[in-house]
Design a protein around this motif. Structure first.
Motif, PDB file in Angstrom:
ATOM      1  N   VAL A 183     -10.102 -18.776 -64.640  1.00 36.27           N
ATOM      2  CA  VAL A 183     -10.224 -19.254 -63.380  1.00 36.27           C
ATOM      3  C   VAL A 183      -9.315 -18.681 -62.445  1.00 36.27           C
ATOM      4  CG1 VAL A 183     -10.556 -21.834 -64.187  1.00 36.27           C
ATOM      5  CG2 VAL A 183      -8.249 -20.972 -63.950  1.00 36.27           C
ATOM      6  N   THR A 184      -9.948 -18.831 -61.308  1.00 35.69           N
ATOM      7  CA  THR A 184      -9.479 -17.864 -60.046  1.00 35.69           C
ATOM      8  C   THR A 184      -9.061 -18.706 -58.912  1.00 35.69           C
ATOM      9  OG1 THR A 184      -9.953 -15.929 -58.541  1.00 35.69           O
ATOM     10  CG2 THR A 184     -11.775 -17.649 -59.156  1.00 35.69           C
ATOM     11  N   TYR A 185      -8.199 -17.978 -58.029  1.00 34.25           N
ATOM     12  CA  TYR A 185      -7.709 -18.541 -56.677  1.00 34.25           C
ATOM     13  C   TYR A 185      -8.745 -18.647 -55.597  1.00 34.25           C
ATOM     14  CZ  TYR A 185      -7.581 -14.042 -54.299  1.00 34.25           C
ATOM     15  OH  TYR A 185      -7.623 -12.998 -53.791  1.00 34.25           O
ATOM     16  N   LEU A 186      -9.889 -17.774 -56.116  1.00 38.01           N
ATOM     17  CA  LEU A 186     -11.089 -17.967 -55.127  1.00 38.01           C
ATOM     18  C   LEU A 186     -12.067 -18.651 -55.307  1.00 38.01           C
ATOM     19  CD1 LEU A 186     -10.954 -14.047 -54.280  1.00 38.01           C
ATOM     20  CD2 LEU A 186     -10.383 -15.982 -52.684  1.00 38.01           C
ATOM     21  N   GLY A 187     -12.104 -19.784 -56.016  1.00 40.89           N
ATOM     22  CA  GLY A 187     -13.050 -20.736 -56.512  1.00 40.89           C
ATOM     23  C   GLY A 187     -12.768 -21.791 -57.523  1.00 40.89           C
ATOM     24  N   ASP A 188     -13.635 -22.460 -57.662  1.00 39.66           N
ATOM     25  CA  ASP A 188     -13.390 -23.720 -58.294  1.00 39.66           C
ATOM     26  C   ASP A 188     -14.242 -23.975 -59.665  1.00 39.66           C
ATOM     27  OD1 ASP A 188     -15.862 -24.658 -57.426  1.00 39.66           O
ATOM     28  OD2 ASP A 188     -15.205 -26.170 -56.258  1.00 39.66           O
ATOM     29  N   GLY A 189     -14.945 -22.793 -60.049  1.00 38.88           N
ATOM     30  CA  GLY A 189     -15.484 -22.533 -61.270  1.00 38.88           C
ATOM     31  C   GLY A 189     -14.823 -22.167 -62.320  1.00 38.88           C
ATOM     32  N   VAL A 190     -15.469 -22.003 -63.701  1.00 36.28           N
ATOM     33  CA  VAL A 190     -14.829 -21.415 -64.664  1.00 36.28           C
ATOM     34  C   VAL A 190     -15.712 -20.366 -65.365  1.00 36.28           C
ATOM     35  CG1 VAL A 190     -13.847 -22.048 -67.117  1.00 36.28           C
ATOM     36  CG2 VAL A 190     -13.854 -23.691 -65.504  1.00 36.28           C
ATOM     37  N   TYR A 191     -14.991 -19.367 -65.629  1.00 36.74           N
ATOM     38  CA  TYR A 191     -15.588 -17.945 -66.237  1.00 36.74           C
ATOM     39  C   TYR A 191     -15.550 -18.126 -67.523  1.00 36.74           C
ATOM     40  CZ  TYR A 191     -16.100 -13.008 -66.676  1.00 36.74           C
ATOM     41  OH  TYR A 191     -16.388 -11.693 -67.341  1.00 36.74           O
ATOM     42  N   ARG A 192     -16.712 -17.808 -67.975  1.00 35.60           N
ATOM     43  CA  ARG A 192     -17.130 -17.528 -69.720  1.00 35.60           C
ATOM     44  C   ARG A 192     -17.738 -16.294 -70.066  1.00 35.60           C
ATOM     45  NH1 ARG A 192     -21.277 -19.035 -73.170  1.00 35.60           N
ATOM     46  NH2 ARG A 192     -20.557 -19.410 -75.279  1.00 35.60           N
ATOM     47  N   ASN A 193     -16.752 -15.535 -70.783  1.00 40.80           N
ATOM     48  CA  ASN A 193     -17.408 -14.434 -71.297  1.00 40.80           C
ATOM     49  C   ASN A 193     -16.578 -13.609 -72.448  1.00 40.80           C
ATOM     50  OD1 ASN A 193     -19.226 -13.942 -68.835  1.00 40.80           O
ATOM     51  ND2 ASN A 193     -19.238 -11.777 -69.253  1.00 40.80           N
ATOM     52  N   PRO A 194     -17.252 -12.897 -73.442  1.00 42.12           N
ATOM     53  CA  PRO A 194     -16.266 -12.356 -74.480  1.00 42.12           C
ATOM     54  C   PRO A 194     -15.495 -11.461 -73.756  1.00 42.12           C
ATOM     55  CG  PRO A 194     -18.584 -11.550 -74.493  1.00 42.12           C
ATOM     56  CD  PRO A 194     -18.739 -12.617 -73.355  1.00 42.12           C
ATOM     57  N   HIS A 195     -14.275 -11.161 -74.481  1.00 41.85           N
ATOM     58  CA  HIS A 195     -13.438  -9.998 -73.935  1.00 41.85           C
ATOM     59  C   HIS A 195     -12.925  -9.382 -75.338  1.00 41.85           C
ATOM     60  CE1 HIS A 195     -11.007  -8.210 -70.739  1.00 41.85           C
ATOM     61  NE2 HIS A 195     -11.511  -8.860 -69.989  1.00 41.85           N
ATOM     62  N   ASP A 196     -12.391  -8.142 -74.925  1.00 39.25           N
ATOM     63  CA  ASP A 196     -11.567  -7.106 -76.043  1.00 39.25           C
ATOM     64  C   ASP A 196     -10.285  -7.787 -76.533  1.00 39.25           C
ATOM     65  OD1 ASP A 196     -10.195  -5.268 -77.232  1.00 39.25           O
ATOM     66  OD2 ASP A 196     -10.749  -3.661 -75.903  1.00 39.25           O
ATOM     67  N   GLY A 197     -10.349  -8.095 -77.909  1.00 41.18           N
ATOM     68  CA  GLY A 197      -9.086  -8.813 -78.388  1.00 41.18           C
ATOM     69  C   GLY A 197      -7.758  -8.048 -78.329  1.00 41.18           C
ATOM     70  N   ARG A 198      -7.671  -6.821 -77.774  1.00 46.52           N
ATOM     71  CA  ARG A 198      -6.505  -6.027 -77.494  1.00 46.52           C
ATOM     72  C   ARG A 198      -5.993  -6.494 -76.320  1.00 46.52           C
ATOM     73  NH1 ARG A 198      -8.410  -0.037 -77.478  1.00 46.52           N
ATOM     74  NH2 ARG A 198      -9.760  -0.959 -76.268  1.00 46.52           N
ATOM     75  N   THR A 199      -6.691  -7.388 -75.392  1.00 43.27           N
ATOM     76  CA  THR A 199      -6.092  -7.835 -74.196  1.00 43.27           C
ATOM     77  C   THR A 199      -5.000  -8.815 -74.323  1.00 43.27           C
ATOM     78  OG1 THR A 199      -8.183  -7.082 -73.144  1.00 43.27           O
ATOM     79  CG2 THR A 199      -6.628  -8.520 -71.859  1.00 43.27           C
ATOM     80  N   GLY A 200      -4.045  -9.017 -73.534  1.00 41.69           N
ATOM     81  CA  GLY A 200      -3.245 -10.106 -73.694  1.00 41.69           C
ATOM     82  C   GLY A 200      -3.397 -11.170 -72.548  1.00 41.69           C
ATOM     83  N   PHE A 201      -3.804 -12.333 -73.191  1.00 43.13           N
ATOM     84  CA  PHE A 201      -4.165 -13.550 -72.302  1.00 43.13           C
ATOM     85  C   PHE A 201      -3.111 -14.503 -72.569  1.00 43.13           C
ATOM     86  CE2 PHE A 201      -9.074 -12.438 -72.302  1.00 43.13           C
ATOM     87  CZ  PHE A 201      -8.944 -11.519 -71.011  1.00 43.13           C
ATOM     88  N   SER A 202      -3.306 -15.767 -71.612  1.00 41.14           N
ATOM     89  CA  SER A 202      -2.441 -16.863 -72.108  1.00 41.14           C
ATOM     90  C   SER A 202      -3.054 -17.804 -73.114  1.00 41.14           C
ATOM     91  CB  SER A 202      -2.372 -17.851 -70.729  1.00 41.14           C
ATOM     92  OG  SER A 202      -1.602 -17.045 -69.721  1.00 41.14           O
ATOM     93  N   ILE A 203      -2.537 -18.902 -73.466  1.00 41.43           N
ATOM     94  CA  ILE A 203      -3.147 -19.684 -74.683  1.00 41.43           C
ATOM     95  C   ILE A 203      -2.555 -21.110 -74.057  1.00 41.43           C
ATOM     96  CG2 ILE A 203      -2.631 -20.526 -76.963  1.00 41.43           C
ATOM     97  CD1 ILE A 203      -2.274 -17.757 -77.807  1.00 41.43           C
ATOM     98  N   ARG A 204      -3.431 -21.845 -74.231  1.00 39.00           N
ATOM     99  CA  ARG A 204      -3.469 -23.474 -74.289  1.00 39.00           C
ATOM    100  C   ARG A 204      -3.920 -23.713 -75.653  1.00 39.00           C
ATOM    101  NH1 ARG A 204      -2.609 -25.842 -69.335  1.00 39.00           N
ATOM    102  NH2 ARG A 204      -1.515 -24.335 -68.020  1.00 39.00           N
ATOM    103  N   CYS A 205      -2.935 -24.397 -76.442  1.00 35.25           N
ATOM    104  CA  CYS A 205      -3.247 -25.138 -77.611  1.00 35.25           C
ATOM    105  C   CYS A 205      -3.772 -26.411 -77.599  1.00 35.25           C
ATOM    106  CB  CYS A 205      -2.060 -25.077 -78.580  1.00 35.25           C
ATOM    107  SG  CYS A 205      -1.354 -23.240 -78.638  1.00 35.25           S
ATOM    108  N   VAL A 206      -4.859 -26.878 -78.527  1.00 34.59           N
ATOM    109  CA  VAL A 206      -5.243 -28.269 -78.493  1.00 34.59           C
ATOM    110  C   VAL A 206      -4.609 -28.903 -79.725  1.00 34.59           C
ATOM    111  CG1 VAL A 206      -7.442 -27.576 -79.779  1.00 34.59           C
ATOM    112  CG2 VAL A 206      -7.272 -29.636 -78.054  1.00 34.59           C
ATOM    113  N   LYS A 207      -4.646 -30.138 -79.756  1.00 34.58           N
ATOM    114  CA  LYS A 207      -4.082 -30.997 -80.748  1.00 34.58           C
ATOM    115  C   LYS A 207      -4.802 -31.017 -81.808  1.00 34.58           C
ATOM    116  CE  LYS A 207      -0.248 -33.722 -82.075  1.00 34.58           C
ATOM    117  NZ  LYS A 207      -0.503 -33.636 -83.275  1.00 34.58           N
ATOM    118  N   ASP A 208      -4.304 -31.091 -83.250  1.00 31.41           N
ATOM    119  CA  ASP A 208      -5.208 -31.108 -84.400  1.00 31.41           C
ATOM    120  C   ASP A 208      -5.901 -32.407 -84.503  1.00 31.41           C
ATOM    121  OD1 ASP A 208      -4.480 -28.443 -85.092  1.00 31.41           O
ATOM    122  OD2 ASP A 208      -3.131 -29.054 -86.682  1.00 31.41           O
TER     123      ASP A 208
END
Length: 225
Positions: free
Chosen positions: A200-225
């Motif tokens: 998500v970006t500061y310039l919009g209210d949508g959500v971006y979905r795309n595949p990305h290189d797994g070497r990149t460092g991203f944040s994580i939000r875990c979901v309950k089992d």
């Protein structure tokens, strides 16, 4: 469902209940939000067993980073403002192997779609790539205001209690980018040689979905089992 979690009184703007739980690995306390039939972490994961100071070359060996920190001392990294505000950035090896606390897991692409559709995204948009705007879901999951987001933080109302914060990302070249303007989150689902992510970006209210290189460092939000 709420085993190990402390439930707080009151409701979030979208009617979701919320509370806190403690990661027993490091005694770090996190907020959670009950959104639909799911329970999501209400802040970025901050588990940091060690910190890397070199460009990632792997999608399988776990790598952990803190925004703009270039050393390898855990105490120094955890003392930075960015650690306390934005948590930790993970390559996909760390994200899928051992990042989430016991009782929680890295959400799949399907689980993200469940969240998005509950908040009003259309079925066709949920399955689409790039920016999906139906339901203004990005605005519903972004933390309100400009304390941590750049202006204008378009559409941010945080009605879900997800409270997304923009840690940006760490590229495989070792650089940190877009802190304060974009939030990127891993899913557990692969796509060819990459992995689906959300942003998500500061310039919009949508959500971006795309595949990305797994070497990149991203944040994580875990979901309950």
């Amino acid at each position: 469902m709420f085993s190990g979690c402390k439930k707080e009184s009151g409701l979030l703007g979208g009617g979701s209940d919320f509370g806190t739980f403690v990661d027993t690995r490091d005694n770090h306390s996190y907020k959670w939000a009950h959104i639909g039939d799911q329970v999501w972490m209400g802040e970025n994961l901050a588990y940091l067993p060690y910190v890397n100071n070199f460009p990632s070359e792997s999608t399988t060996v776990p790598d952990y980073y803190v925004c703009d920190y270039v050393g390898n001392d855990i105490d120094e990294a955890m003392a930075t403002v960015n650690y306390h505000v934005y948590g930790v950035l993970y390559n996909h090896g760390a994200a899928r192997i051992d990042a989430c606390p016991p009782g929680w897991h890295l959400p799949s692409d399907k689980e993200w779609k469940t969240l998005e559709k509950y908040l009003g995204m259309s079925n066709s948009d949920a399955d689409a790539t790039d920016t999906r705007s139906s339901g203004a879901v990005g605005g519903q999951i972004k933390e309100y205001g400009n304390t941590y987001w750049l202006n204008p933080n378009t559409g941010a109302i945080n009605s879900s209690g997800f409270s997304a914060r923009p840690a940006g990302f760490r590229d495989s070249d070792g650089g940190f980018y877009y802190t304060g303007r974009d939030a990127f989150f891993w899913t557990s689902t692969s796509y060819e040689r990459d992995y689906w992510c959300r942003s998500v970006t500061y310039l919009g209210d949508g959500v971006y979905r795309n595949p990305h290189d797994g070497r990149t460092g991203f944040s994580i939000r875990c979901v309950k089992d």
